[in-house]
Scaffold this active site. Structure first.
Site, short mmCIF file in Angstrom:
data_model
loop_
_atom_site.label_atom_id
_atom_site.label_comp_id
_atom_site.label_asym_id
_atom_site.label_seq_id
_atom_site.Cartn_x
_atom_site.Cartn_y
_atom_site.Cartn_z
N HIS A 26 22.80 38.22 -72.21
CA HIS A 26 23.00 39.66 -72.00
C HIS A 26 22.41 40.44 -73.18
O HIS A 26 21.75 41.46 -72.99
CB HIS A 26 24.51 40.00 -71.94
N LYS A 50 38.70 39.62 -59.62
CA LYS A 50 39.25 38.48 -60.35
C LYS A 50 39.89 38.89 -61.68
O LYS A 50 39.57 39.94 -62.24
CB LYS A 50 38.16 37.42 -60.56
N ARG A 99 17.93 34.76 -64.08
CA ARG A 99 17.76 33.53 -64.87
C ARG A 99 17.01 32.46 -64.09
O ARG A 99 16.16 31.77 -64.63
CB ARG A 99 19.15 32.97 -65.25
N SER A 137 28.44 33.63 -68.29
CA SER A 137 29.77 33.89 -68.86
C SER A 137 30.76 32.85 -68.34
O SER A 137 31.60 32.34 -69.08
CB SER A 137 30.26 35.28 -68.46
#
Ligand code: PNS
Length: 174
Positions: A26, A50, A99, A137
């Site tokens: 990030h 979440k 990515r 993450s």
């Protein structure tokens, strides 16, 4: 603190995400994105379903700390539709990192939905630096919670905060 909430002039982009927690991937995108725009607003989605590891306030704090070297980067949070938030901040672009091919499908879906909602806002994809292309993450949290090393994957202040958070969780469970 320097006044980062400059006027609404120049090219403004939003870099949205969960950032739970912010990784070096990030941060690399923030650094590179900040060179392309007059102002880059890094914004945390608040109403994620979440349960996050860090509260929105904690994530904002960490982001501000690591984005300090980039004077045209502003850290904020948002609720609701991203494109509405972008329009309210006079942003013309949404910045996202890709990515691997596996990211593409989800990103394409989001970009097309956002374009349908507000065609005037462009989604801009940047390829992750290959050194960080495997970092997420979710994986950082999993590896750390199982005792693995995450140095070099997240900025040092984030690693420190992770250590504190997991030792708290461990002590609670003991
Ligand atoms: O880091 P993430 O979790 O991949 O970020 C996802 C995010 C925050 C960019 C996305 O969930 C989002 O924009 N949510 C806001 C709600 C919205 O605008 N939805 C419509 C487009 S999919």
């Amino acid at each position: 603190m320097k006044n980062r909430l400059l006027g609404k002039s120049g090219r403004i982009a939003i870099y949205p995400g969960s950032f739970d927690p912010i990784t070096n991937g990030h941060l690399d995108l923030i650094q590179r994105g900040s060179r392309l725009f007059d102002r880059l607003i890094v914004s945390i989605l608040r109403n994620a379903e979440k349960e996050p590891l860090f509260s929105a306030e904690e994530r904002i704090g960490m982001l501000r700390e690591v984005a300090e070297p980039y004077p045209n980067v502003v850290v904020d949070s948002f609720d609701g539709l991203l494109v509405d938030y972008a329009a309210n901040h006079s942003a013309t672009a949404i910045l996202r990192g890709i990515r691997a091919i596996s990211d593409y499908e989800y990103e394409l879906q989001m970009a097309l939905m956002n374009r349908r909602l507000r065609p005037e806002i462009e989604t801009l994809f940047m390829m992750s630096n290959e050194a960080y292309s495997f970092i997420s993450s979710r994986m950082v949290k999993e590896v750390f919670s199982l005792g693995g090393a995450i140095s070099g994957l997240v900025p040092p202040p984030v690693e420190e905060r992770m250590r504190e958070r997991f030792s708290k969780i461990k002590n609670k469970g003991a």
